[in-house]
Motif scaffolding. Sequence first.
Motif, PDB file in Angstrom:
ATOM      1  N   PRO A 470       4.922   4.888   9.694  1.00 30.36           N
ATOM      2  CA  PRO A 470       4.932   4.967   8.228  1.00 30.36           C
ATOM      3  C   PRO A 470       6.135   4.235   7.655  1.00 30.36           C
ATOM      4  O   PRO A 470       7.217   4.217   8.261  1.00 30.36           O
ATOM      5  CB  PRO A 470       5.027   6.465   7.961  1.00 30.36           C
ATOM      6  N   LEU A 471       5.933   3.612   6.499  1.00 35.95           N
ATOM      7  CA  LEU A 471       7.026   2.950   5.779  1.00 35.95           C
ATOM      8  C   LEU A 471       7.462   3.841   4.630  1.00 35.95           C
ATOM      9  O   LEU A 471       6.654   4.214   3.776  1.00 35.95           O
ATOM     10  CB  LEU A 471       6.571   1.590   5.239  1.00 35.95           C
ATOM     11  N   PHE A 472       8.736   4.172   4.602  1.00 37.35           N
ATOM     12  CA  PHE A 472       9.311   4.936   3.504  1.00 37.35           C
ATOM     13  C   PHE A 472      10.230   3.999   2.722  1.00 37.35           C
ATOM     14  O   PHE A 472      11.276   3.580   3.227  1.00 37.35           O
ATOM     15  CB  PHE A 472      10.080   6.148   4.035  1.00 37.35           C
ATOM     16  N   GLU A 473       9.827   3.710   1.493  1.00 35.80           N
ATOM     17  CA  GLU A 473      10.562   2.700   0.734  1.00 35.80           C
ATOM     18  C   GLU A 473      10.594   2.999  -0.757  1.00 35.80           C
ATOM     19  O   GLU A 473      11.587   2.702  -1.419  1.00 35.80           O
ATOM     20  CB  GLU A 473       9.921   1.324   0.962  1.00 35.80           C
ATOM     21  N   THR A 474       9.537   3.556  -1.293  1.00 34.55           N
ATOM     22  CA  THR A 474       9.527   3.883  -2.715  1.00 34.55           C
ATOM     23  C   THR A 474      10.480   5.052  -2.965  1.00 34.55           C
ATOM     24  O   THR A 474      10.849   5.770  -2.032  1.00 34.55           O
ATOM     25  CB  THR A 474       8.116   4.276  -3.164  1.00 34.55           C
ATOM     26  N   PRO A 475      10.885   5.287  -4.214  1.00 36.64           N
ATOM     27  CA  PRO A 475      11.752   6.456  -4.488  1.00 36.64           C
ATOM     28  C   PRO A 475      11.152   7.759  -3.965  1.00 36.64           C
ATOM     29  O   PRO A 475      11.859   8.565  -3.358  1.00 36.64           O
ATOM     30  CB  PRO A 475      11.847   6.441  -6.015  1.00 36.64           C
ATOM     31  N   ALA A 476       9.841   7.939  -4.162  1.00 38.82           N
ATOM     32  CA  ALA A 476       9.203   9.155  -3.654  1.00 38.82           C
ATOM     33  C   ALA A 476       9.221   9.187  -2.133  1.00 38.82           C
ATOM     34  O   ALA A 476       9.450  10.235  -1.512  1.00 38.82           O
ATOM     35  CB  ALA A 476       7.765   9.246  -4.170  1.00 38.82           C
ATOM     36  N   GLY A 477       8.989   8.041  -1.517  1.00 36.27           N
ATOM     37  CA  GLY A 477       8.999   7.970  -0.062  1.00 36.27           C
ATOM     38  C   GLY A 477      10.365   8.279   0.521  1.00 36.27           C
ATOM     39  O   GLY A 477      10.482   8.976   1.537  1.00 36.27           O
ATOM     40  N   LEU A 504       8.331   7.706  18.839  1.00 29.98           N
ATOM     41  CA  LEU A 504       8.046   8.041  17.446  1.00 29.98           C
ATOM     42  C   LEU A 504       8.572   6.890  16.594  1.00 29.98           C
ATOM     43  O   LEU A 504       9.745   6.523  16.719  1.00 29.98           O
ATOM     44  CB  LEU A 504       8.731   9.361  17.071  1.00 29.98           C
ATOM     45  N   SER A 505       7.725   6.330  15.736  1.00 31.37           N
ATOM     46  CA  SER A 505       8.103   5.127  14.986  1.00 31.37           C
ATOM     47  C   SER A 505       8.096   5.387  13.490  1.00 31.37           C
ATOM     48  O   SER A 505       7.164   6.007  12.959  1.00 31.37           O
ATOM     49  CB  SER A 505       7.125   3.985  15.288  1.00 31.37           C
ATOM     50  N   ILE A 506       9.138   4.908  12.832  1.00 31.80           N
ATOM     51  CA  ILE A 506       9.141   4.881  11.371  1.00 31.80           C
ATOM     52  C   ILE A 506       9.706   3.541  10.909  1.00 31.80           C
ATOM     53  O   ILE A 506      10.398   2.839  11.662  1.00 31.80           O
ATOM     54  CB  ILE A 506       9.958   6.025  10.736  1.00 31.80           C
ATOM     55  N   GLN A 507       9.415   3.220   9.665  1.00 31.14           N
ATOM     56  CA  GLN A 507       9.916   1.998   9.048  1.00 31.14           C
ATOM     57  C   GLN A 507      10.587   2.390   7.738  1.00 31.14           C
ATOM     58  O   GLN A 507      10.013   3.143   6.941  1.00 31.14           O
ATOM     59  CB  GLN A 507       8.750   1.039   8.786  1.00 31.14           C
ATOM     60  N   THR A 508      11.805   1.938   7.532  1.00 26.85           N
ATOM     61  CA  THR A 508      12.479   2.199   6.256  1.00 26.85           C
ATOM     62  C   THR A 508      12.790   0.866   5.593  1.00 26.85           C
ATOM     63  O   THR A 508      13.365  -0.029   6.224  1.00 26.85           O
ATOM     64  CB  THR A 508      13.769   3.011   6.460  1.00 26.85           C
ATOM     65  N   GLY A 509      12.404   0.747   4.327  1.00 26.93           N
ATOM     66  CA  GLY A 509      12.505  -0.534   3.632  1.00 26.93           C
ATOM     67  C   GLY A 509      13.594  -0.551   2.586  1.00 26.93           C
ATOM     68  O   GLY A 509      13.795   0.420   1.857  1.00 26.93           O
ATOM     69  N   PHE A 510      14.303  -1.673   2.521  1.00 22.41           N
ATOM     70  CA  PHE A 510      15.382  -1.857   1.548  1.00 22.41           C
ATOM     71  C   PHE A 510      14.931  -2.729   0.376  1.00 22.41           C
ATOM     72  O   PHE A 510      15.730  -3.087  -0.467  1.00 22.41           O
ATOM     73  CB  PHE A 510      16.576  -2.533   2.236  1.00 22.41           C
ATOM     74  N   SER A 511      13.653  -3.056   0.341  1.00 25.45           N
ATOM     75  CA  SER A 511      13.162  -4.021  -0.624  1.00 25.45           C
ATOM     76  C   SER A 511      12.785  -3.348  -1.939  1.00 25.45           C
ATOM     77  O   SER A 511      13.515  -3.426  -2.927  1.00 25.45           O
ATOM     78  CB  SER A 511      11.961  -4.756  -0.025  1.00 25.45           C
ATOM     79  N   ASP A 512      11.648  -2.665  -1.963  1.00 25.27           N
ATOM     80  CA  ASP A 512      11.276  -1.941  -3.169  1.00 25.27           C
ATOM     81  C   ASP A 512      12.294  -0.859  -3.499  1.00 25.27           C
ATOM     82  O   ASP A 512      12.531  -0.553  -4.666  1.00 25.27           O
ATOM     83  CB  ASP A 512       9.885  -1.321  -3.008  1.00 25.27           C
ATOM     84  N   ALA A 522      19.977   2.922  -2.652  1.00 21.17           N
ATOM     85  CA  ALA A 522      18.850   2.933  -1.708  1.00 21.17           C
ATOM     86  C   ALA A 522      19.362   3.028  -0.280  1.00 21.17           C
ATOM     87  O   ALA A 522      18.824   3.782   0.544  1.00 21.17           O
ATOM     88  CB  ALA A 522      18.004   1.679  -1.881  1.00 21.17           C
ATOM     89  N   THR A 523      20.411   2.283   0.021  1.00 23.90           N
ATOM     90  CA  THR A 523      20.988   2.311   1.365  1.00 23.90           C
ATOM     91  C   THR A 523      21.509   3.700   1.704  1.00 23.90           C
ATOM     92  O   THR A 523      21.314   4.200   2.825  1.00 23.90           O
ATOM     93  CB  THR A 523      22.129   1.272   1.458  1.00 23.90           C
ATOM     94  N   LEU A 524      22.157   4.336   0.740  1.00 22.89           N
ATOM     95  CA  LEU A 524      22.663   5.690   0.975  1.00 22.89           C
ATOM     96  C   LEU A 524      21.514   6.682   1.153  1.00 22.89           C
ATOM     97  O   LEU A 524      21.592   7.587   1.994  1.00 22.89           O
ATOM     98  CB  LEU A 524      23.556   6.117  -0.195  1.00 22.89           C
ATOM     99  N   ALA A 525      20.432   6.499   0.377  1.00 19.66           N
ATOM    100  CA  ALA A 525      19.274   7.395   0.512  1.00 19.66           C
ATOM    101  C   ALA A 525      18.618   7.226   1.874  1.00 19.66           C
ATOM    102  O   ALA A 525      18.218   8.205   2.517  1.00 19.66           O
ATOM    103  CB  ALA A 525      18.274   7.111  -0.606  1.00 19.66           C
ATOM    104  N   ILE A 526      18.505   5.995   2.322  1.00 14.51           N
ATOM    105  CA  ILE A 526      17.901   5.732   3.633  1.00 14.51           C
ATOM    106  C   ILE A 526      18.760   6.333   4.741  1.00 14.51           C
ATOM    107  O   ILE A 526      18.253   6.930   5.699  1.00 14.51           O
ATOM    108  CB  ILE A 526      17.708   4.214   3.832  1.00 14.51           C
ATOM    109  N   GLU A 527      20.075   6.210   4.610  1.00  9.04           N
ATOM    110  CA  GLU A 527      20.968   6.775   5.622  1.00  9.04           C
ATOM    111  C   GLU A 527      20.823   8.289   5.687  1.00  9.04           C
ATOM    112  O   GLU A 527      20.770   8.878   6.780  1.00  9.04           O
ATOM    113  CB  GLU A 527      22.424   6.410   5.315  1.00  9.04           C
ATOM    114  N   ARG A 528      20.752   8.938   4.529  1.00  4.74           N
ATOM    115  CA  ARG A 528      20.591  10.392   4.513  1.00  4.74           C
ATOM    116  C   ARG A 528      19.280  10.791   5.182  1.00  4.74           C
ATOM    117  O   ARG A 528      19.206  11.781   5.916  1.00  4.74           O
ATOM    118  CB  ARG A 528      20.641  10.921   3.070  1.00  4.74           C
TER     119      ARG A 528
END
Length: 953
Positions: A470-477, A504-512, A522-528
């Motif tokens: 799964p890609l988590f990238e939107t604010p909700a994601g 176990l695979s995930i994708q985190t996006g810095f684009s959207d 966004a970077t801080l949210a992804i890190e958390r």
Amino acid sequence: MQDKVAAPPPKLNEVELRDELRALRTLIPDSPWLNPIQAVAFDLSRRLESGDISIKDLREMSTRLLDRGCTIRARRLKDRIGFKTVADTHEQFAEFVRETAASCNSLEEFANRWSRARTGVVLTAHPTFGISRELSRRMVELATGPDVDLAEPISIPHRPNETIDLTYEHERTQATLLNLRNACQDLHETFVRVAVEIYGEDALKLEPRLTTIASWVGYDLDGRTDITWTRSLELRLQEKRTALEDIRTRFLALDKGLDHSEAGLQRSARQTIGKLDLAIASASEQINALGEVIANHGKGLAKAANVITRSDSYNITSVKPITNLIDEITNAVPDTDTKIKFTALKQLVQTTGLGTAHIHLRINAAQLSNALRAFVHEPWATNLSERQSVTRLSEMIRDVKPETVNFGTLDLETATAIRQLALVAQIKKYVDSETPIRFLIAESESPATILIAVFFAKLFGVDDLVDISPLFETPAGLERGARIMEQLLQEPAYQEYVRGRGRLSIQTGFSDAGRFVGQISATLAIERMHRTLAQHIADADLGNVETLIFSTHGESMGRGAHPGSLHDRLQYVLSPRVRRSFATRNLPLKHETSFQGGDGFMFFGSRELTVAALSSIIQDGRIPEDDHDPFYDDDNLTLDFYLRLRGYQQDLFAHPGYRALLGAYGANLLFKTGSRAVKRQSDTATAVDRGDPARMRAIPNNAILQQFGYIANVVAGIGAAAGYERDKVVSLGKTSPRLRLLLEMVARGKQVSSLNAMGANAAVFDAGFWASRASWGREPQLENVFRTLSTTLLTDTRASDIAGLMHHVRLDAIDLHAILEDFELEGGKVPDDTRLEVDLLQAIRSALIMRIFILSGQLPRFAPRNDMSYEQLLDRALALDIPEVLAFMRQAFPHESSSAAAADGFTEGATYRPHGIDDYARLETEILTPMEEAYDFVREIGTGISHHFGAFG
């Protein structure tokens, strides 16, 4: 002998104009309304319209500026990779291998350390091919060769190739993958050599996984419908053939040095070449058969399918027949050096499988939801956010009975998600049965979405091969991503799937993410989210299951690419704290990162650069030491910093000036840089509607911010984020490597950003600017044109809205500069020569846009035709929809008659000649052609501006 006459000096001198910009900046404290870029642009515009200078003069000066920017960018590329010499690269990598051996007590322990890849590279063809193949090559030459004078001409246009379609993108990707394969073999050879030095020839039996390389070019269906399953399969078969041919070439190069007098060695070599030749022939036959189907628009599929599925001994779906033969040769050759070379070749084959690289399929979560509804036809499938859907899906996964598919199934299937997983089943059977395939799901915001993919993977018997990510990238994601994974990990069906895969695979996006909430927040949210995920995985007690985090960022700061070294870039997207969060819980971790399009591919633009870059990426798999970082000591402080920054960026996102800026020209400042189209609004949409960031993809969003000169989604909001706790934040940053890394990116973004550039780009929409030019009487021949422009723009709010945005972010920039100074980080408050050259490019382009506006004001009025009025056409011209304007005008006012009356040969004479013929010819030569030339020039300068930002969008 006559002396040569010296060429006259150029009419425009960039050094003089650069110094003029610097001098004008010193006047701002006493003239706060002064905009140096706008002042120089106006002067150039007036000189251009008076005939004092020409477009040719501007182009000559601009070319020198573009060439210098390109050379500086190439030097930065070299520095970012850390390339010195090939020998230095290999020695540094060898030392890294020795370090890992020193931490191991035995060969077995060393083998275990290298039994899985901890890092990976993924090539993606996002629309960032902003420079041509030829210019990319030249930049790589500049990066790997000795430093050249900045005045050295490049002699290559600063623009993309004319045609950028999927074929072009795939070719560029495959060329880059060849460099990665070369580097992979080179580094494997260094690895084996060091291992043999330490452990003796027993090390030749090792099967290390140094890293992985992958691509989704040709398989990414998120946001596009133009890639058919037959085209994807054709590309996969072509990649298989290319890989087999590449292995054959590498094998023959080694085979030349063998002593074929030994019968066993000769036999094994011949068997290897024969096996490869037959497999290549089989792949060619499959490609040709499928190619006929594609050429005939789907006809003859059954015939082609029978060729692909034919059972014979020629087609191979495993690398083992090849690697076993290489093993026989390795055992038979007498000298260690040759053994090492053959072992490295074998390890390359094992790394990449029967393809040039691993592949990633990508779809959207909505496509999976639609697939389930088509498959189930039950009420619960209509709302996948309910707990009931997760329960029912888990039951379906538990009870599923595998089904088989054929190529007819793929042709009949209408659900994209089902068809993609059925395609995986066919690839597994007839192309490559061993190499993992990633299945990326964009916009994943529900656990049910991932379970749907697991169900269909199990239905088609590919759950042992496919990594569903799964890609988590939107604010909700980003907000719900960790919770979604926690819910999944509570489902026995999902646990069984990841245990079966061992991953176990995930994708985190810095684009959207960076577009919606700003890049730093966004970077801080992804890190958390990453840190929370580590705890959830530990709680699930999955044993030795590896966590694969795929960071999809881009090459620009707006897409999460740190402008520092490659090491900094990798540490930025996956922080040391996250890595330690997994390590302290004994959770195996793999980190993959993306390199996008023409910009990202330059990291691997030559064998020398690629070896250096790949070596750094492999070394990034180190488990970081437990160095204390105070950034994580006070959760309240860092959380408040994040929340204030995110709030500022969200307000910015909704600011009318932000939307006016994005919509002022839309993507019309830019060349087409990829095969995936930029989303556009309807013809009736206003400029502000066109600039709605929620309806625009991230790459054009970032590219437009770059072109207007201020990457607000990176640099804006830091002052507000520090707030009343600025002293604490500053104190923290002086001892926190993590916060400093974040601020270094902001500082670099601020160095190349300019609010004066934003103001100069908005000035042309100010009715008062054109009225003032008319009122002073200095340009009487254009007075009516200025009146037309001023009247047209009287109700236009772009200039005022963008001015409001400038004032808003300028207040924050005051605090930002103070914070950067406290950190002793250069933020460009006093621009250097390089930044002033960016300002000069902005001034030149602004003068050219004024030229286009002035020409637009001279377009003849006409009665509405083909649903187009004069007023609508002028609006389009002022939004730089120039190709559309030119096409309409040339159809409405053709300057060459195609009628028979235009031909010579009439015996009857006539004294009257229709005046419109000459008028139309003047329209073409005096307005339309100059407008076309200026618009092309505008976009080329845009490429030069992107050189200084380091990437397109």
